[in-house]
Design an enzyme around this catalytic site. Sequence first.
Site, PDB file in Angstrom:
ATOM      1  N   CYS A  79       0.830  -1.210   0.000  1.00  0.00           N
ATOM      2  CA  CYS A  79       0.000   0.000   0.000  1.00  0.00           C
ATOM      3  C   CYS A  79       0.869   1.267   0.000  1.00  0.00           C
ATOM      4  O   CYS A  79       1.464   1.584  -1.022  1.00  0.00           O
ATOM      5  CB  CYS A  79      -0.976  -0.050   1.164  1.00  0.00           C
ATOM      6  SG  CYS A  79      -2.417   0.988   0.877  1.00  0.00           S
ATOM      7  N   HIS A 163      -3.341  -5.273   1.686  1.00  0.00           N
ATOM      8  CA  HIS A 163      -2.625  -5.547   2.941  1.00  0.00           C
ATOM      9  C   HIS A 163      -2.674  -7.036   3.294  1.00  0.00           C
ATOM     10  O   HIS A 163      -3.543  -7.443   4.076  1.00  0.00           O
ATOM     11  CB  HIS A 163      -3.298  -4.777   4.092  1.00  0.00           C
ATOM     12  CG  HIS A 163      -3.058  -3.313   4.060  1.00  0.00           C
ATOM     13  ND1 HIS A 163      -2.045  -2.707   4.769  1.00  0.00           N
ATOM     14  CD2 HIS A 163      -3.698  -2.323   3.409  1.00  0.00           C
ATOM     15  CE1 HIS A 163      -2.079  -1.404   4.569  1.00  0.00           C
ATOM     16  NE2 HIS A 163      -3.078  -1.135   3.741  1.00  0.00           N
ATOM     17  N   GLU A 165      -0.937  -8.603   5.275  1.00  0.00           N
ATOM     18  CA  GLU A 165      -0.633  -8.799   6.705  1.00  0.00           C
ATOM     19  C   GLU A 165      -1.879  -8.699   7.577  1.00  0.00           C
ATOM     20  O   GLU A 165      -1.821  -9.022   8.764  1.00  0.00           O
ATOM     21  CB  GLU A 165       0.442  -7.800   7.161  1.00  0.00           C
ATOM     22  CG  GLU A 165      -0.024  -6.365   7.416  1.00  0.00           C
ATOM     23  CD  GLU A 165      -0.278  -5.536   6.146  1.00  0.00           C
ATOM     24  OE1 GLU A 165      -0.225  -6.092   5.031  1.00  0.00           O
ATOM     25  OE2 GLU A 165      -0.550  -4.332   6.288  1.00  0.00           O
TER      26      GLU A 165
HETATM   27  N1  GLN Z   1      -3.622   6.310   1.152  1.00  0.00           N
HETATM   28  C1  GLN Z   1      -2.336   6.038   1.711  1.00  0.00           C
HETATM   29  C2  GLN Z   1      -1.254   6.813   0.999  1.00  0.00           C
HETATM   30  O1  GLN Z   1      -1.498   7.434   0.029  1.00  0.00           O
HETATM   31  C3  GLN Z   1      -2.027   4.555   1.645  1.00  0.00           C
HETATM   32  C4  GLN Z   1      -2.992   3.795   2.497  1.00  0.00           C
HETATM   33  C5  GLN Z   1      -2.435   2.558   3.094  1.00  0.00           C
HETATM   34  O2  GLN Z   1      -1.231   2.343   3.159  1.00  0.00           O
HETATM   35  N2  GLN Z   1      -3.320   1.751   3.625  1.00  0.00           N
HETATM   36  O3  GLN Z   1      -0.128   6.813   1.445  1.00  0.00           O
END
Ligand code: GLN
Length: 185
Positions: A79, A163, A165
Site C-alpha cells: 500500500c 494488505h 498482513e
Molecule cells: N492512502 C495512503 C497513501 O497514500 C495509503 C494507504 C495505506 O497504506 N493503507 O499513502
Amino acid sequence: MRVAVLALQGAFAEHEQMMHRLGVDTFQVRQLKDWEEAKDGLIIPGGESTTQSKLLRDLGLFEVIRKEITAGLPVFGTCAGLILLSSMHLGTMDIDVCRNAYGRQLGSFYTEADMKGIGEKVPMTFIRAPYINNVIGECESLATVDGHIVAARQGRQLVTAFHPELNDDLRVHEYFLNIIKKAVD
Ligand code: GLN
C-alpha cells in the site's frame, strides 16, 4: 534469515507477526543506526506514504535505503510502501501509480483474487489503496482487481496495493521469503 521492517509509522507490527509465524526473525527500523544491522530483506508497510517519505528524509534513511534496494536488497512494499517504491518517492520500481485510487466512498474493501506465482483466492484487504496504472520494462503484473494492477514484481522487489498482513493467509509473505532465499543462495 533476518528481515528489517520499516517502523516509522503504519501497519508494521502485523508484518512482523506474519514473519514470526513463518519462523523468520525481524527487527524494526526507526532511525539511521538501526539500518546498520545485518538484514536479508526489507518490508515497507502501509500507512501514509507522504509522512513516511518525509520521515525517511528527515532521519537520513531515504538515500541509504534507496541505494541498497538498487544494489539488490529484496523489498516488499504494501500500500503506502508500494507508493514509496514508485517514482513518486524512492523510484526503484518502474510502476506508474494512482494514489487513493478508489476514492473516498470505496476507500476500503475486501476481495479475493488470483495472484501469479501464489495461487487462487488470495485475500485482499484494501484501505484507501493505490493501484498501478502501468508496469514498465522488467516490472511484471502479478494480480489485477477490476482491471487494475494490484500486485507487481520487478526482480527482488515485490509490491501489493492491498494488505496481506491483515488476513490470515501467509502465502504472499512466503512468496517474499522465497525471493530472499533465492537472493542469498
Ligand atoms: N492512502 C495512503 C497513501 O497514500 C495509503 C494507504 C495505506 O497504506 N493503507 O499513502
